[in-house]
Write a protein that holds these residues in place. Structure first.
Motif, PDB file in Angstrom:
ATOM      1  N   GLY A 154       5.920 -27.081  21.701  1.00 57.34           N
ATOM      2  CA  GLY A 154       6.875 -26.013  22.003  1.00 57.34           C
ATOM      3  C   GLY A 154       6.754 -25.525  23.437  1.00 57.34           C
ATOM      4  N   GLU A 155       5.520 -25.468  23.934  1.00 56.63           N
ATOM      5  CA  GLU A 155       5.298 -25.021  25.310  1.00 56.63           C
ATOM      6  C   GLU A 155       5.907 -25.992  26.320  1.00 56.63           C
ATOM      7  OE1 GLU A 155       1.041 -24.661  25.298  1.00 56.63           O
ATOM      8  OE2 GLU A 155       1.111 -22.594  24.583  1.00 56.63           O
ATOM      9  N   ILE A 156       5.740 -27.297  26.104  1.00 54.13           N
ATOM     10  CA  ILE A 156       6.297 -28.273  27.056  1.00 54.13           C
ATOM     11  C   ILE A 156       7.820 -28.240  27.004  1.00 54.13           C
ATOM     12  CG2 ILE A 156       6.286 -30.355  25.610  1.00 54.13           C
ATOM     13  CD1 ILE A 156       5.356 -30.175  29.332  1.00 54.13           C
ATOM     14  N   GLU A 157       8.396 -28.003  25.839  1.00 52.58           N
ATOM     15  CA  GLU A 157       9.850 -27.888  25.740  1.00 52.58           C
ATOM     16  C   GLU A 157      10.350 -26.660  26.510  1.00 52.58           C
ATOM     17  OE1 GLU A 157      10.733 -28.050  21.552  1.00 52.58           O
ATOM     18  OE2 GLU A 157      10.362 -30.226  21.477  1.00 52.58           O
ATOM     19  N   ASP A 158       9.614 -25.555  26.430  1.00 54.89           N
ATOM     20  CA  ASP A 158       9.977 -24.353  27.195  1.00 54.89           C
ATOM     21  C   ASP A 158       9.862 -24.604  28.697  1.00 54.89           C
ATOM     22  OD1 ASP A 158      10.427 -22.985  24.836  1.00 54.89           O
ATOM     23  OD2 ASP A 158       8.495 -21.932  24.869  1.00 54.89           O
ATOM     24  N   ILE A 159       8.831 -25.320  29.112  1.00 52.60           N
ATOM     25  CA  ILE A 159       8.641 -25.623  30.533  1.00 52.60           C
ATOM     26  C   ILE A 159       9.775 -26.508  31.038  1.00 52.60           C
ATOM     27  CG2 ILE A 159       7.164 -26.855  32.185  1.00 52.60           C
ATOM     28  CD1 ILE A 159       4.753 -25.877  30.447  1.00 52.60           C
ATOM     29  N   LEU A 201      -3.426 -43.387  25.333  1.00 55.43           N
ATOM     30  CA  LEU A 201      -3.606 -41.962  25.061  1.00 55.43           C
ATOM     31  C   LEU A 201      -2.701 -41.487  23.934  1.00 55.43           C
ATOM     32  CD1 LEU A 201      -3.502 -40.718  28.761  1.00 55.43           C
ATOM     33  CD2 LEU A 201      -5.536 -41.195  27.394  1.00 55.43           C
ATOM     34  N   HIS A 202      -3.156 -40.447  23.264  1.00 56.93           N
ATOM     35  CA  HIS A 202      -2.321 -39.786  22.252  1.00 56.93           C
ATOM     36  C   HIS A 202      -2.739 -38.321  22.176  1.00 56.93           C
ATOM     37  CE1 HIS A 202      -5.622 -39.917  19.266  1.00 56.93           C
ATOM     38  NE2 HIS A 202      -5.900 -41.086  19.817  1.00 56.93           N
ATOM     39  N   ASP A 203      -1.990 -37.533  21.445  1.00 55.90           N
ATOM     40  CA  ASP A 203      -2.266 -36.106  21.262  1.00 55.90           C
ATOM     41  C   ASP A 203      -2.470 -35.376  22.581  1.00 55.90           C
ATOM     42  OD1 ASP A 203      -2.107 -36.412  18.504  1.00 55.90           O
ATOM     43  OD2 ASP A 203      -4.252 -36.818  18.308  1.00 55.90           O
ATOM     44  N   LEU A 204      -1.432 -35.347  23.396  1.00 59.03           N
ATOM     45  CA  LEU A 204      -1.485 -34.635  24.667  1.00 59.03           C
ATOM     46  C   LEU A 204      -1.481 -33.129  24.409  1.00 59.03           C
ATOM     47  CD1 LEU A 204      -0.467 -37.532  25.453  1.00 59.03           C
ATOM     48  CD2 LEU A 204       0.725 -36.432  27.310  1.00 59.03           C
ATOM     49  N   VAL A 205      -2.298 -32.408  25.153  1.00 62.33           N
ATOM     50  CA  VAL A 205      -2.402 -30.955  25.012  1.00 62.33           C
ATOM     51  C   VAL A 205      -2.311 -30.325  26.401  1.00 62.33           C
ATOM     52  CG1 VAL A 205      -3.902 -29.042  24.300  1.00 62.33           C
ATOM     53  CG2 VAL A 205      -3.869 -31.157  22.970  1.00 62.33           C
ATOM     54  N   LEU A 206      -1.444 -29.333  26.544  1.00 64.60           N
ATOM     55  CA  LEU A 206      -1.338 -28.589  27.805  1.00 64.60           C
ATOM     56  C   LEU A 206      -2.556 -27.690  27.951  1.00 64.60           C
ATOM     57  CD1 LEU A 206       2.389 -27.468  27.837  1.00 64.60           C
ATOM     58  CD2 LEU A 206       1.271 -28.881  29.533  1.00 64.60           C
ATOM     59  N   THR A 207      -3.219 -27.765  29.092  1.00 65.10           N
ATOM     60  CA  THR A 207      -4.366 -26.895  29.340  1.00 65.10           C
ATOM     61  C   THR A 207      -4.034 -25.806  30.352  1.00 65.10           C
ATOM     62  OG1 THR A 207      -5.192 -28.461  30.987  1.00 65.10           O
ATOM     63  CG2 THR A 207      -6.061 -28.649  28.743  1.00 65.10           C
ATOM     64  N   SER A 208      -3.100 -26.078  31.241  1.00 65.77           N
ATOM     65  CA  SER A 208      -2.674 -25.084  32.235  1.00 65.77           C
ATOM     66  C   SER A 208      -1.334 -25.514  32.795  1.00 65.77           C
ATOM     67  CB  SER A 208      -3.702 -24.985  33.372  1.00 65.77           C
ATOM     68  OG  SER A 208      -3.779 -26.213  34.063  1.00 65.77           O
ATOM     69  N   TRP A 209      -0.578 -24.571  33.334  1.00 67.05           N
ATOM     70  CA  TRP A 209       0.668 -24.895  34.018  1.00 67.05           C
ATOM     71  C   TRP A 209       1.106 -23.713  34.863  1.00 67.05           C
ATOM     72  CZ3 TRP A 209       0.605 -23.581  28.917  1.00 67.05           C
ATOM     73  CH2 TRP A 209       1.420 -22.529  28.526  1.00 67.05           C
ATOM     74  N   ARG A 210       1.919 -24.037  35.861  1.00 70.03           N
ATOM     75  CA  ARG A 210       2.523 -23.006  36.693  1.00 70.03           C
ATOM     76  C   ARG A 210       3.795 -23.568  37.299  1.00 70.03           C
ATOM     77  NH1 ARG A 210       1.244 -23.416  42.371  1.00 70.03           N
ATOM     78  NH2 ARG A 210      -0.202 -25.112  42.707  1.00 70.03           N
TER      79      ARG A 210
END
Length: 184
Positions: free
Chosen positions: A83-88, A146-155
């Protein structure tokens, strides 16, 4: 930006945009970023199909273990990172703001890999579907599938606005303390 590929691609994008908020997709020349092509991708801005890949570089496809054309970008992320990557992505396209993100992913062997994701908007064109470009670069050289990507930080990267001459004149005149009368 920590990865040199991200800095190089952002510099190219920034030069192409000139005074605009974002460059037109047709202005990009693959030969100008030849050494980065394996890490670059283009996404379609289509929330219903979860932002599918239009095209992806060979190293990006190899890292993710398959041909990515028409596959969902946000489906690569696990849990609430989806959901966070979709918002970004939505903010990058609709607000015409570049974004940079740190990502952690799981390798085939179960170890963690660290990557940097750069998302850059294109200028919206009439009667053309919206899209954005990006770059996914691993920090380690020996990264496997790779699999299961997780956002750790963004700006979000706010491109430097250019001051118009009138604003500059106002700043030159307004020196020292200024008092404005107001209503109580």
């Amino acid at each position: 930006m920590k990865h040199s590929s991200s800095r190089d691609f952002f510099a190219y994008w920034n030069a192409k945009r000139g005074a605009a908020r974002a460059p037109d997709r047709s202005e990009f020349e693959p030969s100008a970023v030849r050494e980065l092509l394996s890490d670059i991708f283009v996404l379609s801005y289509d929330g219903e199909t979860r932002f599918p890949f239009r095209v992806a570089g060979t190293r990006t496809s190899a890292l993710l273990g398959c041909d990515l054309k028409n596959r969902s970008f946000s489906a690569l992320f696990s849990g609430e990172s989806r959901g966070e990557i979709e918002d970004i992505i939505t903010c990058v396209v609709e607000e015409t703001l570049p974004a940079i993100a740190g990502i952690t992913a799981t390798t085939e062997t179960g170890s963690k890999a660290h990557l940097e994701l750069l998302l850059l908007p294109f200028t919206a064109r009439v009667h053309m579907p919206a899209s954005l470009t990006g770059l996914l670069a691993p920090f380690e050289d020996d990264v496997t599938r790779l699999h299961d990507l997780v956002l750790t930080s963004w700006r979000y990267l706010h491109p430097q606005e250019r001051l118009v001459p009138r604003t500059l004149r106002k700043l030159a005149i307004a020196r020292g303390l200024m008092v404005y009368e107001g209503i109580r």
